[in-house]
Design an enzyme around this catalytic site. Structure first.
Site, PDB file in Angstrom:
ATOM      1  CG  ASN A 150      -0.307  -0.434   2.487  1.00 42.35           C
ATOM      2  OD1 ASN A 150       0.262  -1.528   2.564  1.00 42.35           O
ATOM      3  ND2 ASN A 150      -0.355   0.407   3.494  1.00 42.35           N
ATOM      4  N   GLY A 199     -13.913  -3.088  -0.325  1.00 39.81           N
ATOM      5  CA  GLY A 199     -14.729  -2.292  -1.241  1.00 39.81           C
ATOM      6  C   GLY A 199     -14.282  -0.851  -1.399  1.00 39.81           C
ATOM      7  CB  THR A 236     -28.353  -9.279   9.111  1.00 42.36           C
ATOM      8  OG1 THR A 236     -29.065 -10.048  10.086  1.00 42.36           O
ATOM      9  CG2 THR A 236     -29.302  -8.844   7.998  1.00 42.36           C
ATOM     10  CB  CYS A 324       3.112  12.402  13.907  1.00 41.61           C
ATOM     11  SG  CYS A 324       4.469  13.459  14.310  1.00 41.61           S
TER      12      CYS A 324
HETATM   13  N1  PLP Z   1      -4.443  -4.492   3.581  1.00 40.33           N
HETATM   14  C1  PLP Z   1      -3.899  -3.510   2.842  1.00 40.33           C
HETATM   15  C2  PLP Z   1      -2.745  -3.822   1.952  1.00 40.33           C
HETATM   16  C3  PLP Z   1      -4.411  -2.222   2.909  1.00 40.33           C
HETATM   17  O1  PLP Z   1      -3.864  -1.258   2.182  1.00 40.33           O
HETATM   18  C4  PLP Z   1      -5.504  -1.974   3.767  1.00 40.33           C
HETATM   19  C5  PLP Z   1      -6.051  -0.608   3.906  1.00 40.33           C
HETATM   20  O2  PLP Z   1      -5.369   0.370   3.699  1.00 40.33           O
HETATM   21  C6  PLP Z   1      -6.047  -3.023   4.502  1.00 40.33           C
HETATM   22  C7  PLP Z   1      -5.496  -4.274   4.393  1.00 40.33           C
HETATM   23  C8  PLP Z   1      -7.222  -2.838   5.425  1.00 40.33           C
HETATM   24  O3  PLP Z   1      -8.394  -2.622   4.681  1.00 40.33           O
HETATM   25  P1  PLP Z   1      -9.685  -1.946   5.372  1.00 40.33           P
HETATM   26  O4  PLP Z   1      -9.369  -0.492   5.506  1.00 40.33           O
HETATM   27  O5  PLP Z   1     -10.801  -2.200   4.414  1.00 40.33           O
HETATM   28  O6  PLP Z   1      -9.875  -2.622   6.672  1.00 40.33           O
END
Ligand code: PLP
Length: 399
Positions: A150, A199, A236, A324
């Site tokens: 990420n 999502g 649900t 931070c």
């Molecule tokens: N895994 C990765 C690589 C992510 O970038 C993120 C969110 O930034 C997540 C898991 C967690 O996803 P969520 O924010 O939908 O819980």
């Protein structure tokens, strides 16, 4: 002031078409799909269609989709399921650069008697597959590795990893939260047993995600209760969000090829122009095996937070690799694992694009960044002073 949103790895705008298909299920069709009456029961058909739309994006069967509330839940559920299904095995392999949704689960499991191997990465954020092979044993229950990072966008060779995992009989979970919609996926010809998605990273709303579970993989639910999701996730169903995720998946499939081409062109133009116009900066991550929408650039001798605040004044939303916490600066665990020098570590900024990003927005970032960096460097006592910067940062970090 209009917003220039270049923080799409954090979250994305909900597509207007997604909002449209979702609204009737918030306003009019509010029944419970498990109900016996037609008002509720009819929702089952809409949920089925949405499930098919999502399965198509993954090249999976609809029966292999388990809806969750977010990516974090998917990661937690997959890890727990793999361990519960193989109680005799007590070893997990992951990487040092995972999202906290995986890393912190692994850390907690260490306190419960599991041993965890955290694979290292090189300066481009890539894994050494020999290290993976050396770590795999008959006691390894699970290998859980992200598809794409990420922070840097570095993409791991998932199928090469999976082949090695399968040779040792372990389960293979992939956190594909950042890869879905940016890399074509086909679970039919894959070594992946479970795959997490979220999502809100693909223009659906927050509060919905999914876990792909390959047919035949033994699965134990994280949430226990009713029989929803074929007994694999009680609670649900969030029908409006499921409908929204189906539409978002359909749109991702429709746009994937053209959007990734466009995002790569815009990202490369942004990156190349910044590198050419601003001295002492470099790209963090793998230059080729990388998501098309992400660039992470380290600007030496200044703080990422200061750059972000300056960008914010122009309505530009980006993100820094560091957080931070309680007064002391804690640089990103991903960039630290890559062994980046402190001079770069603290001044790293991530720009992440999406299909809505325009040339004019990129032009605006290109126009303002050089003067922001110049001004901050003029204030920095460490300009061109690697040794001084290093010393100061070690003092701050060790506080
Ligand atoms: N895994 C990765 C690589 C992510 O970038 C993120 C969110 O930034 C997540 C898991 C967690 O996803 P969520 O924010 O939908 O819980």
């Amino acid at each position: 002031m209009s917003i220039i949103y270049l923080d799409n790895n954090a979250t994305t705008k909900v597509d207007p078409e997604v909002i449209e298909v979702m609204l009737p299920y918030l306003r009019d069709y509010y029944g419970n799909p498990s109900s016996m009456h037609t008002f509720g029961g009819q929702l089952g058909k809409a949920v089925k269609t949405a499930r098919q739309q999502l399965a198509a994006l993954l090249g999976a069967d609809e029966s292999e989709i388990v809806y969750t509330s977010c990516g974090t839940e998917g990661d937690n559920a997959a890890i727990r399921a793999a361990l519960l299904a193989q109680p005799e095995k007590r070893h997990i392999i992951t990487t040092q650069v995972e999202h906290p949704a995986v890393l912190n689960v692994c850390k907690q499991l260490e306190t419960q008697g599991y041993s965890v191997t955290y694979l290292s990465v090189n300066s481009q954020g890539q894994l050494d597959l020999n290290e993976l092979e050396a770590s795999l044993t008959g006691n390894t229950a699970l290998v859980t590795i992200m598809y794409a990072n990420n922070e840097t966008g570095t993409v791991f060779p998932i199928e090469q990893i999976g082949l090695r995992v399968k040779e040792h009989g372990a389960l293979f979970h992939v956190d594909a939260v950042q890869a879905v919609g940016k890399i074509p996926l086909n679970m039919k010809n894959s070594t992946v047993d479970m795959l997490t998605l979220s999502g809100h990273k693909i223009h659906a709303p927050k509060g919905i995600g999914a876990l792909y579970v390959r047919r035949g993989v033994r699965f134990r639910p994280l949430l226990i209760g009713g029989h929803q999701e074929r007994g694999r996730r009680a609670g649900t169903e969030n029908v409006p969000a499921i409908i929204a995720l189906g539409k978002a998946a359909e749109l991702e499939m429709l746009h994937l090829e053209e959007a990734t081409k466009r995002e790569r062109r815009l990202r490369d133009r942004l990156e190349q122009t910044l590198l050419a116009t601003i001295p002492d900066c470099e790209v963090n991550g793998d230059p080729t095996q990388r998501l098309p929408n992400t660039t992470n650039i380290g600007f030496k001798y200044i703080e990422g937070e200061a750059i972000l605040l300056s960008l914010n004044q122009y309505g530009i939303c980006a993100s820094s690799g560091s957080a931070c916490t309680s007064g002391s600066l804690e640089p990103s665990h991903v960039l630290r694992a890559m062994g980046l020098p402190y001079t770069t570590l603290h001044g790293s900024i991530r720009f992440s694009l999406c299909r809505y990003t325009t040339d004019a927005e990129i032009d605006q970032v290109i126009a303002v960044m050089p003067s922001i960096v110049e001004r901050l460097r003029a204030l920095s006592p460490f300009k061109n002073d690697d040794a001084g910067w290093l010393q100061e940062q070690s003092l701050v970090v060790s506080q």
